[in-house]
Write a protein that holds these residues in place. Structure first.
Motif, PDB file in Angstrom:
ATOM      1  N   THR A  38       7.531   5.166  -4.855  1.00  0.00           N
ATOM      2  CA  THR A  38       6.885   3.987  -4.470  1.00  0.00           C
ATOM      3  C   THR A  38       6.445   4.283  -2.845  1.00  0.00           C
ATOM      4  OG1 THR A  38       8.173   2.790  -5.936  1.00  0.00           O
ATOM      5  CG2 THR A  38       7.147   1.526  -4.077  1.00  0.00           C
ATOM      6  N   PHE A  39       5.119   3.878  -2.179  1.00  0.00           N
ATOM      7  CA  PHE A  39       4.774   3.963  -0.950  1.00  0.00           C
ATOM      8  C   PHE A  39       4.683   2.747  -0.318  1.00  0.00           C
ATOM      9  CE2 PHE A  39       3.444   7.645  -3.610  1.00  0.00           C
ATOM     10  CZ  PHE A  39       3.518   8.774  -2.742  1.00  0.00           C
ATOM     11  N   LYS A  40       4.893   3.258   1.057  1.00  0.00           N
ATOM     12  CA  LYS A  40       4.599   1.931   2.156  1.00  0.00           C
ATOM     13  C   LYS A  40       3.120   1.854   1.983  1.00  0.00           C
ATOM     14  CE  LYS A  40       7.781   4.291   5.510  1.00  0.00           C
ATOM     15  NZ  LYS A  40       7.900   4.992   6.762  1.00  0.00           N
ATOM     16  N   PRO A  41       2.870   0.546   2.204  1.00  0.00           N
ATOM     17  CA  PRO A  41       1.378  -0.044   2.157  1.00  0.00           C
ATOM     18  C   PRO A  41       0.395   0.861   2.807  1.00  0.00           C
ATOM     19  CG  PRO A  41       3.090  -2.082   2.377  1.00  0.00           C
ATOM     20  CD  PRO A  41       3.817  -0.546   2.600  1.00  0.00           C
ATOM     21  N   ARG A  46      -2.948   9.174   2.397  1.00  0.00           N
ATOM     22  CA  ARG A  46      -2.147  10.350   3.077  1.00  0.00           C
ATOM     23  C   ARG A  46      -1.308  11.572   2.183  1.00  0.00           C
ATOM     24  NH1 ARG A  46       0.835   8.926   8.753  1.00  0.00           N
ATOM     25  NH2 ARG A  46      -1.111   7.875   8.798  1.00  0.00           N
ATOM     26  N   PHE A  47      -0.649  10.781   1.215  1.00  0.00           N
ATOM     27  CA  PHE A  47       0.074  11.407   0.292  1.00  0.00           C
ATOM     28  C   PHE A  47      -0.929  12.541  -0.440  1.00  0.00           C
ATOM     29  CE2 PHE A  47       1.244  12.323  -4.182  1.00  0.00           C
ATOM     30  CZ  PHE A  47       2.499  12.800  -3.961  1.00  0.00           C
ATOM     31  N   TRP A  48      -2.328  12.020  -0.872  1.00  0.00           N
ATOM     32  CA  TRP A  48      -3.257  12.897  -1.643  1.00  0.00           C
ATOM     33  C   TRP A  48      -3.676  13.958  -0.478  1.00  0.00           C
ATOM     34  CZ3 TRP A  48      -2.401  13.313  -6.068  1.00  0.00           C
ATOM     35  CH2 TRP A  48      -2.392  12.191  -7.213  1.00  0.00           C
ATOM     36  N   ARG A  53      -3.219  20.046   1.433  1.00  0.00           N
ATOM     37  CA  ARG A  53      -2.700  20.868   2.743  1.00  0.00           C
ATOM     38  C   ARG A  53      -1.577  21.624   1.948  1.00  0.00           C
ATOM     39  NH1 ARG A  53      -0.574  18.636   8.453  1.00  0.00           N
ATOM     40  NH2 ARG A  53       0.030  20.605   9.286  1.00  0.00           N
ATOM     41  N   TRP A  54      -0.681  21.128   1.421  1.00  0.00           N
ATOM     42  CA  TRP A  54       0.565  21.946   1.002  1.00  0.00           C
ATOM     43  C   TRP A  54       0.849  22.062  -0.488  1.00  0.00           C
ATOM     44  CZ3 TRP A  54       2.252  17.877   5.198  1.00  0.00           C
ATOM     45  CH2 TRP A  54       2.449  18.484   6.160  1.00  0.00           C
ATOM     46  N   ALA A 110       7.353  15.178   5.621  1.00  0.00           N
ATOM     47  CA  ALA A 110       6.179  14.389   5.766  1.00  0.00           C
ATOM     48  C   ALA A 110       5.843  13.541   4.730  1.00  0.00           C
ATOM     49  CB  ALA A 110       4.926  15.366   6.158  1.00  0.00           C
ATOM     50  N   GLY A 111       5.977  14.105   3.447  1.00  0.00           N
ATOM     51  CA  GLY A 111       5.621  13.347   2.431  1.00  0.00           C
ATOM     52  C   GLY A 111       6.690  12.006   2.211  1.00  0.00           C
ATOM     53  N   ARG A 112       8.049  12.348   2.287  1.00  0.00           N
ATOM     54  CA  ARG A 112       9.025  11.522   2.381  1.00  0.00           C
ATOM     55  C   ARG A 112       9.002  10.328   3.163  1.00  0.00           C
ATOM     56  NH1 ARG A 112      13.726  15.916   1.078  1.00  0.00           N
ATOM     57  NH2 ARG A 112      13.395  16.020  -1.249  1.00  0.00           N
ATOM     58  N   ALA A 113       8.461  10.574   4.410  1.00  0.00           N
ATOM     59  CA  ALA A 113       7.939   9.590   5.597  1.00  0.00           C
ATOM     60  C   ALA A 113       7.042   8.330   5.019  1.00  0.00           C
ATOM     61  CB  ALA A 113       7.831  10.163   6.820  1.00  0.00           C
ATOM     62  N   LEU A 114       6.431   8.875   3.888  1.00  0.00           N
ATOM     63  CA  LEU A 114       5.415   7.850   3.390  1.00  0.00           C
ATOM     64  C   LEU A 114       5.914   6.994   2.357  1.00  0.00           C
ATOM     65  CD1 LEU A 114       2.305  10.372   2.815  1.00  0.00           C
ATOM     66  CD2 LEU A 114       2.889   9.096   4.977  1.00  0.00           C
TER      67      LEU A 114
END
Length: 277
Positions: A38-41, A46-48, A53-54, A110-114
């Protein structure tokens, strides 16, 4: 359950339980993991970008080799659902922790920060083989050749239905399903698979269907809901239901995470790393 063992990845020690999964006295040959982020609004795009990138075919071939698909919820919470098929808990563990180096750690941070939340559950195929056209009755599809032939995989709609039952009610549900299938098969042409929770919320059934587009999904679900055979089926198990959740989802924005509908992406130099749509 066997004794737990300590796994170290990127300097972090995690104690993993060692399971042996058996069905009717035989060791289970496959294990499914469902993940839901579940992502921040506003952060899914950015996840995609981070997948490009990774998480391309050259970076994580060991995970993509068992990835059924990534799916993005199109109506409801900003979520991405992932489904993986592993050989066992040991296979899951080995692939999950393989290649966790400095660059991989950058992605994880970086991903978890989203995100607002991450959850997972382990699943096994339902006891009714016909409800598992991809993995039932000795079938065992793995990424490589697409399982379903479609013209535009990016347009597809995936429906995820999660139904939680009161303890002791699952047997009645499967009996009701068998009776329904004797008279009607309206659900079958669109089925990907039907699963039962193994670790996590118990007495849970998770089912996936695919459609050419969102309009086709909504139309078929309405036809199904109004069919006499389906109504009789739901009447038989309704009182045992605790909750029912339906998600409409699109396929991944990168082709190498649409393995049910796309060829396995090459991992060699010059392989396909297409931009997210």
């Amino acid at each position: 359950m066997a004794a737990s063992r300590l796994v170290e990845a990127s300097g972090v020690s995690v104690r993993m339980p060692a399971f042996t999964v058996r069905s009717e006295g035989m060791e289970c040959a496959m294990l499914f993991e469902r993940r839901c982020y579940t992502f921040k609004p506003g952060e899914i795009a950015r996840f995609w970008e981070y997948q490009n990138r990774w998480n391309g075919p050259r970076q994580i071939p060991h995970l993509l080799a068992r990835n059924v698909g990534y799916f993005e919820v199109v109506a409801g919470p900003e979520q991405i659902v992932m489904l993986y098929r592993y050989d066992s808990f040991d296979d899951w563990e080995a692939r999950l922790f393989a290649g966790v180096d400095e660059e991989r750690t950058k992605y994880l941070v970086a991903g978890r920060a989203l995100m607002l939340a991450q959850e997972n559950m382990f699943l096994k195929p339902s006891p009714i083989d016909i409800l598992n056209p991809v993995w039932g009755a000795g079938r065992d599809w793995l990424p490589g050749t697409p399982r379903f032939n479609v013209s535009r995989s990016e347009d597809l709609c995936i429906v995820e239905e999660i139904t939680d039952f009161r303890p002791g009610e699952l047997a009645s549900y499967w009996d009701a399903y068998r009776r329904y299938l004797e008279n009607d098969g309206g659900i079958l042409p669109h089925l990907i698979g039907t699963f039962v929770s193994l670790v996590g919320q118990q007495h849970r059934v998770v089912q996936y269907c695919w459609y050419d587009n969102r309009a086709a999904a909504v139309e078929h679900r309405e036809v199904l809901r109004n069919a006499p055979a389906w109504k009789s089926f739901t009447d038989l198990y309704r009182e045992g239901v605790v909750s029912n959740t339906l998600r409409l989802m699109r396929t991944a924005r990168v082709p190498w995470m649409r393995n049910l509908f796309e060829p396995m992406a090459p991992t060699a130099e010059g392989g396909r790393d297409a931009p997210a749509r």
